[in-house]
Write a protein that holds these residues in place. Structure first.
Motif, PDB file in Angstrom:
ATOM      1  N   VAL A 120       0.551 -40.787 -16.117  1.00 53.09           N
ATOM      2  CA  VAL A 120      -0.776 -40.977 -16.707  1.00 53.09           C
ATOM      3  C   VAL A 120      -1.223 -39.703 -17.420  1.00 53.09           C
ATOM      4  N   ALA A 121      -1.045 -38.564 -16.765  1.00 53.18           N
ATOM      5  CA  ALA A 121      -1.460 -37.294 -17.365  1.00 53.18           C
ATOM      6  C   ALA A 121      -0.695 -37.002 -18.651  1.00 53.18           C
ATOM      7  N   ASP A 122       0.591 -37.302 -18.667  1.00 52.87           N
ATOM      8  CA  ASP A 122       1.372 -37.117 -19.894  1.00 52.87           C
ATOM      9  C   ASP A 122       0.804 -37.974 -21.020  1.00 52.87           C
ATOM     10  N   ALA A 123       0.411 -39.201 -20.692  1.00 49.46           N
ATOM     11  CA  ALA A 123      -0.157 -40.090 -21.702  1.00 49.46           C
ATOM     12  C   ALA A 123      -1.498 -39.565 -22.196  1.00 49.46           C
ATOM     13  N   VAL A 124      -2.318 -39.074 -21.282  1.00 52.21           N
ATOM     14  CA  VAL A 124      -3.630 -38.538 -21.664  1.00 52.21           C
ATOM     15  C   VAL A 124      -3.468 -37.350 -22.599  1.00 52.21           C
ATOM     16  N   ARG A 125      -2.541 -36.459 -22.263  1.00 50.88           N
ATOM     17  CA  ARG A 125      -2.325 -35.291 -23.132  1.00 50.88           C
ATOM     18  C   ARG A 125      -1.772 -35.709 -24.489  1.00 50.88           C
ATOM     19  N   SER A 126      -0.958 -36.748 -24.513  1.00 50.18           N
ATOM     20  CA  SER A 126      -0.338 -37.160 -25.773  1.00 50.18           C
ATOM     21  C   SER A 126      -1.351 -37.706 -26.769  1.00 50.18           C
ATOM     22  N   VAL A 127      -2.513 -38.166 -26.269  1.00 52.79           N
ATOM     23  CA  VAL A 127      -3.530 -38.722 -27.167  1.00 52.79           C
ATOM     24  C   VAL A 127      -4.697 -37.761 -27.364  1.00 52.79           C
ATOM     25  N   ALA A 128      -4.550 -36.532 -26.869  1.00 52.58           N
ATOM     26  CA  ALA A 128      -5.547 -35.471 -27.081  1.00 52.58           C
ATOM     27  C   ALA A 128      -6.936 -35.879 -26.606  1.00 52.58           C
ATOM     28  N   ALA A 129      -7.011 -36.480 -25.425  1.00 48.92           N
ATOM     29  CA  ALA A 129      -8.301 -36.878 -24.875  1.00 48.92           C
ATOM     30  C   ALA A 129      -9.033 -35.675 -24.296  1.00 48.92           C
ATOM     31  N   SER A 130     -10.351 -35.689 -24.441  1.00 50.65           N
ATOM     32  CA  SER A 130     -11.158 -34.603 -23.888  1.00 50.65           C
ATOM     33  C   SER A 130     -11.696 -34.934 -22.505  1.00 50.65           C
ATOM     34  N   GLU A 131     -11.687 -36.208 -22.136  1.00 49.73           N
ATOM     35  CA  GLU A 131     -12.084 -36.634 -20.797  1.00 49.73           C
ATOM     36  C   GLU A 131     -11.465 -37.999 -20.527  1.00 49.73           C
ATOM     37  N   VAL A 132     -11.394 -38.357 -19.250  1.00 49.59           N
ATOM     38  CA  VAL A 132     -10.837 -39.642 -18.837  1.00 49.59           C
ATOM     39  C   VAL A 132     -11.898 -40.392 -18.050  1.00 49.59           C
ATOM     40  N   ILE A 133     -12.120 -41.651 -18.428  1.00 48.51           N
ATOM     41  CA  ILE A 133     -13.039 -42.532 -17.714  1.00 48.51           C
ATOM     42  C   ILE A 133     -12.177 -43.580 -17.023  1.00 48.51           C
ATOM     43  N   ALA A 134     -12.068 -43.487 -15.698  1.00 49.51           N
ATOM     44  CA  ALA A 134     -11.111 -44.297 -14.952  1.00 49.51           C
ATOM     45  C   ALA A 134     -11.791 -45.457 -14.240  1.00 49.51           C
ATOM     46  N   SER A 135     -11.036 -46.541 -14.089  1.00 51.41           N
ATOM     47  CA  SER A 135     -11.496 -47.711 -13.339  1.00 51.41           C
ATOM     48  C   SER A 135     -10.285 -48.332 -12.663  1.00 51.41           C
ATOM     49  N   GLY A 136     -10.543 -49.389 -11.885  1.00 49.33           N
ATOM     50  CA  GLY A 136      -9.447 -50.085 -11.222  1.00 49.33           C
ATOM     51  C   GLY A 136      -9.272 -49.647  -9.779  1.00 49.33           C
ATOM     52  N   GLY A 137      -8.428 -50.384  -9.069  1.00 45.83           N
ATOM     53  CA  GLY A 137      -8.234 -50.137  -7.650  1.00 45.83           C
ATOM     54  C   GLY A 137      -7.741 -48.745  -7.317  1.00 45.83           C
ATOM     55  N   GLY A 138      -6.974 -48.136  -8.223  1.00 46.68           N
ATOM     56  CA  GLY A 138      -6.455 -46.798  -7.967  1.00 46.68           C
ATOM     57  C   GLY A 138      -7.524 -45.742  -7.818  1.00 46.68           C
TER      58      GLY A 138
END
Length: 389
Positions: free
Chosen positions: A276-294
Motif C-alpha cells: 500500500v505504501a509503495d502505491a501511495v508513494r507512486s502517486v505522490a499523495a500528500s495524505e491518505v484517507i483510509a476506510s474499510g475493515g483494515g
C-alpha cells in the motif's frame, strides 16, 4: 432521494446496508448519512460460498443456489435497513452483490461475476434495485474496478494538497490524486486466510491485530511474497482472491511450516503495509484517507503509518464518512446516478474507453416507474451533510 446501499466485500463475512438521503443540485450531490446495519452471513451460507470460490471448483447448480440464497440475505438486510434507518421511506436499493470471480488474463479484465439475485430484493422491499454494476465498465474496456473511485474524487475534490483514498478490505485499492485508481494487492485477504487456517476456522481474522503484534516478520518469507509480479504491473489494474488465496499462501510457506502463526501474520501485515505504501508513494499523495475493515486492525494501521513516515494517514471517519460504511454509501451514490441516467465511472480510474451508466435495474412496486432522468453531466462534487452521523 432516500437510497439504501448494499455491499459485501471480498472477505464475505457480512452484508453492510447503509442508508443515505441524496440530493442533486447542478454539479453538487449532497449525501446525508442515515446509518449502517451489518449482518453476517449465516454459517452454512458462508461455508458454502467459501467452498465454491477459486481455486476450488463448483457447479452451475451450486452457483444458482448461492445466487438465490445470497439474494435472499441481501433482501433481508434491505428490508431491515428500510425499516430501521429509513422509517419505511426508502426509494431505491443499490446492491453490489457478492463477487465470486474476476476474470483477468495478462492484466486485462475479460469479465466479472457478482451474485445475489436482485429480484429477491425488489420483491421483498417493493423498491427498484440497481445491481450488476461492474460489467458495463469492462465491456467498455475498463477493469470494472475500483468503482468507488468516482465517489472518492467527488468527495475529496477541493481538499488541500493531494489526498488519496484507500480502502482496506480483503483487497486494498487506492484512488490517486489525479484520478488513477487500482488494487494495490491484498489488504486482509492473506491475513484472514492464515488465521482461519491456523486456528482450524475458530478465528476468521486477526482480532485487534494481536497475532501480528506478538509476531516477528520473517524476512525470507517477506522477500518471496513481495516479489509477486502483480505489484510491478502498471495501473489501472485489479486483482482478487482468484490470486491471493490460501493455496497461494501455502505455496509460499512450503518448507517453512514450522513458522509460528504469529510470525506469518506479522509478515503478511507488513506485506500489506509495504505494498500500500509503495502505491501511495507512486502517486505522490500528500495524505491518505483510509476506510474499510483494515482500519480496525491497530497492527496494520501502525505498520502502514511506519511505512509512510511523514505522509499522514487518517480514517474517513475523521472527515464525516464512517469507514465501515464507506463502500456501501459509495454504491448508494452509484445506484442513484444510474437511476438518473448519469455515468458512474471515470475512464482514468478504470482504463475504460469512455464513462458509462452502470448496472441493470430491476423495477419495484412502491416507486413510480420509469423515474425521471436527469439532464446534463454527472455531478462533480459530493458534499456530506450532518458530519459525524
Amino acid at each position: 432521494m432516500r437510497v439504501i446501499g448494499l455491499m459485501s466485500g471480498t472477505s464475505y463475512d457480512a452484508i453492510d446496508a447503509a442508508a443515505a438521503d441524496l440530493t442533486l443540485d447542478g454539479d453538487r450531490l449532497t449525501l446525508t448519512p442515515l446509518g449502517l446495519i451489518s449482518r453476517g452471513y449465516d454459517e452454512g451460507l458462508r461455508a458454502g460460498l467459501a467452498a465454491a470460490l477459486p481455486p476450488a471448483g463448483t457447479t452451475l447448480a451450486e452457483v444458482c443456489r448461492l445466487d438465490t440464497l445470497i439474494g435472499r440475505a441481501f433482501a433481508a438486510a434491505a428490508v431491515e435497513a428500510d425499516r430501521e434507518l429509513c422509517d419505511g421511506q426508502a426509494e431505491l436499493v443499490a446492491s453490489h452483490g457478492q463477487t465470486v470471480y474476476h476474470w483477468v488474463v495478462d492484466a486485462q479484465v475479460h469479465g466479472t461475476l457478482q451474485i445475489g439475485q436482485p429480484a429477491w430484493i425488489a420483491e421483498a422491499t417493493g423498491l427498484p434495485v440497481v445491481a450488476d454494476f461492474r460489467p458495463r465498465d469492462i465491456a467498455a474496456g475498463g477493469q470494472g474496478a475500483p468503482l468507488v473511485s468516482m465517489v472518492d474524487q467527488m468527495w475529496l475534490r477541493g481538499r488541500p494538497g493531494a489526498p488519496a483514498a484507500l480502502n482496506l478490505g480483503g483487497i486494498a485499492n487506492i484512488t490517486a490524486p489525479d484520478g488513477t485508481a487500482f488494487d494495490t494487492g491484498p489488504a486482509n485477504a492473506l491475513i484472514d486466510a492464515a488465521v482461519h487456517d491456523a486456528t482450524g476456522g475458530r478465528l476468521g481474522y486477526d482480532v485487534d491485530g494481536e497475532l501480528a503484534a506478538r509476531g516477528t516478520v520473517d524476512e525470507d518469507l517477506f522477500g518471496q511474497l513481495i516479489a509477486e509480479p502483480y505489484y510491478a504491473l502498471p495501473a489501472p489494474k485489479t486483482t482478487g482472491k482468484e490470486l491471493f488465496h490460501l493455496p497461494y499462501l501455502r505455496s509460499a510457506l512450503k518448507g517453512r511450516e514450522a513458522l509460528p502463526v504469529e510470525d506469518v501474520v506479522a509478515t503478511l501485515t507488513r506485506l500489506t503495509a509495504r505494498t500500500v505504501a509503495d502505491a501511495v508513494r507512486s502517486v505522490a499523495a500528500s495524505e491518505v484517507i483510509a476506510s474499510g475493515g483494515g482500519t480496525r486492525n491497530p497492527a496494520l494501521m501502525a505498520a502502514l503509518r511506519a511505512e509512510l513516515g511523514r505522509i499522514p494517514v487518517r480514517t474517513s471517519d475523521e472527515l464525516g464518512l464512517p469507514s465501515a460504511a464507506k463502500e456501501a454509501y459509495a454504491f448508494a451514490v452509484l445506484g442513484f446516478l444510474t437511476l438518473h441516467g448519469l455515468p458512474g465511472t471515470v475512464p482514468a480510474s478504470t482504463g475504460a474507453r469512455h464513462a458509462s451508466v452502470l448496472g441493470s435495474i430491476t423495477p419495484g412496486r412502491r416507486v413510480a416507474w420509469p423515474p425521471a432522468v436527469a439532464s446534463g453531466a454527472a455531478p462533480s462534487r459530493l458534499v456530506l451533510n450532518g458530519e459525524g452521523h
